[in-house]
Design an enzyme around this catalytic site. Structure first.
Site, PDB file in Angstrom:
ATOM      1  N   LYS A   1      -6.327   0.738  -3.705  1.00 40.57           N
ATOM      2  CA  LYS A   1      -7.638   1.170  -4.059  1.00 40.57           C
ATOM      3  C   LYS A   1      -8.657   0.229  -3.857  1.00 40.57           C
ATOM      4  CE  LYS A   1      -5.711   5.175  -6.612  1.00 40.57           C
ATOM      5  NZ  LYS A   1      -5.331   6.260  -5.775  1.00 40.57           N
TER       6      LYS A   1
ATOM      7  N   SER B   1      -9.158  10.947 -12.278  1.00 42.34           N
ATOM      8  CA  SER B   1      -9.728  10.694 -11.074  1.00 42.34           C
ATOM      9  C   SER B   1     -10.405  11.898 -10.767  1.00 42.34           C
ATOM     10  CB  SER B   1      -8.826  10.097 -10.032  1.00 42.34           C
ATOM     11  OG  SER B   1      -7.751  11.262 -10.025  1.00 42.34           O
TER      12      SER B   1
ATOM     13  N   HIS C   1      -7.945   3.584 -11.245  1.00 45.05           N
ATOM     14  CA  HIS C   1      -9.293   3.811 -10.690  1.00 45.05           C
ATOM     15  C   HIS C   1     -10.266   3.119 -11.791  1.00 45.05           C
ATOM     16  CE1 HIS C   1      -8.755   7.071  -7.829  1.00 45.05           C
ATOM     17  NE2 HIS C   1      -7.687   7.391  -8.679  1.00 45.05           N
TER      18      HIS C   1
END
Ligand code: PLP
Length: 421
Positions: free
Chosen positions: A267, A208, A236
């Site tokens: 997320k 990330s 991610h």
């Protein structure tokens, strides 16, 4: 107020004697020790102050102290679903039907039909046999290595893996080996020289800080060669990376070849909270018996489960949002590169604008904010010395006009600070 005193007051240090008299010597000693350390953190320039958002999470937010909308480029809200009306409405519906929470862990009386539905949908999305939900991916990472590995086993972990993987591995009794970041020669050398029973390679799918990608196809190849298992943290990547958002294994053309996937619901997948492990049925069944963050922590609340369910339905029926974040990413990366900036990473909505100097990164971010663009500067020790950057995160919810506004602001600030010509 001088900046230093302001920070100490934010940290709860300044004026504490007047605010709260206390008698216990041990507490007084603790406060003193913590204040000394907080001062040290401040002096090192690594104190993290938190900006207070007064709106929902979105591409346009308001923050305390200002009525102006600012354009947000630093959330993990990759699909722009954090305030999606359909999702919020479904969450309210399940809150009304199933209540605020279960007041229980799963195995006592904390499993509702919706938890099982969500686990099935996540497994279907990833093409896996089963899924186990956790309160967060941090918990999923904390729970897996200790549960499945013994001193006869070995785990091979990329040195830049997320803190939760590092902590999870620290808890296990297996042999612990770190390989150099994305370095297959180092990984192979370590796999070749082990006599462990189970060998588990653990890597982030996407790292990330740099927006760079694990070389998954080649890791899978090595795993086959040395009879090892592959674990990937897809926080991610899930929902938006790879052609249909199936993540790094889709991006690197090894769909279905990773043994264990951990990811987050906090997320891209609605941004509420929750994490999971998805993989072979026996593994999931075993984790329900042995994984401590699952066994000893409260059930995910219905309103949060609802977010996951609705997002999964959306992703199972269309990849439109995935495609939008990908085209927004391409628009930003191409224009910024053309303007003369160096953007690290590969094709990923994490777009680190490399600046080098820590003070420059911080000044740059402040200047962007005066133009209504919210971005964050990252510097040492979060990233290596001399590699300070502004990390921009693109969302499917950004309009092309918003992306262009950010690019324009970068160009103006970049010129005024002599980063570009
Ligand atoms: N793994 C990675 C790579 C992350 O970036 C994060 C969150 O920052 C986590 C795990 C933890 O996820 P969660 O917020 O669901 O605990």
């Amino acid at each position: 107020m001088p900046v230093f005193s302001k920070i100490l007051s934010l940290a709860g240090c300044a004026g504490r004697q007047q605010l709260r008299p206390y008698s216990a010597a041990a507490q007084s000693q603790l406060r003193e020790l913590l204040c000394q350390q907080l001062s040290g953190i401040q002096e090192a320039g690594t104190f993290k102050a938190e900006r207070i958002i007064t709106s929902s999470q979105s591409t346009q937010i308001t923050v305390q102290g200002s009525d102006q909308k600012i354009l947000n480029f630093c959330a993990n809200n990759y699909l722009g679903l954090a305030n999606n009306p359909e999702i919020v409405q479904y969450s309210q519906q399940l809150l009304a039907k199933y209540g605020a929470g279960l007041s229980s862990v799963r195995f006592i009386c904390g499993t509702q039909d919706i938890h099982k539905q969500l686990e099935r949908k996540i497994a279907q999305f990833h093409g896996r046999e089963d899924t186990i939900l956790y309160a967060s991916c941090f918990d999923a990472n904390a729970g897996i290595f200790e549960a499945i590995l013994t001193p006869e086993d070995a785990v091979f972990s990329d040195e830049l893996n997320h803190a939760s993987i590092i902590d999870g591995i620290r808890l296990r009794r297996a042999k612990k080996q770190r390989y150099k970041h994305r370095n297959l020669a180092d990984l192979e050398q370590q796999l070749r020289s082990t006599d462990a029973r189970l060998k588990l390679i653990a890597t982030d799918g996407v790292f990330s800080m740099d927006g760079n990608i694990a070389p998954l196809a080649r890791i899978v190849e090595l795993a086959k060669k040395y009879d090892a298992l592959v674990f990937v943290d897809e926080c991610h990547a899930t929902g938006f990376f790879g052609a249909t958002g199936r993540g790094t294994e889709e991006y690197d053309n090894v769909m279905g070849e990773v043994d264990i996937i951990n990811s987050t619901l906090g997320k891209a997948l609605g941004g509420a909270s929750g994490g999971y492990t998805t993989g072979p049925a026996e593994l999931i069944s075993f984790l329900r018996q042995k994984s401590r963050p699952y066994l000893f922590s409260n059930t995910l609340p219905p309103a949060v489960v609802a977010v996951g369910l609705k997002v999964m339905d959306m992703l199972l029926s269309s990849s439109e949002l995935t495609q939008r974040v990908q085209s927004n990413t391409q628009r930003f990366r191409e224009a910024m590169t053309k303007a003369g900036f160096t953007i690290a990473g590969e094709n990923h909505p994490i777009c680190p604008v490399m600046l080098g100097d820590a003070r420059l990164a911080s000044t740059f971010a402040d200047e962007m904010l005066t133009r209504g663009i919210y971005v964050i500067g990252f510097s040492y020790p979060v990233v290596p010395q001399g590699k300070a950057r502004i990390r921009v995160q693109i969302s499917a919810a950004h309009t092309e006009a918003e992306i262009d506004r950010a690019i324009q602001a970068f160009i103006e600030v970049g010129r005024s600070l002599k980063v570009i010509k």
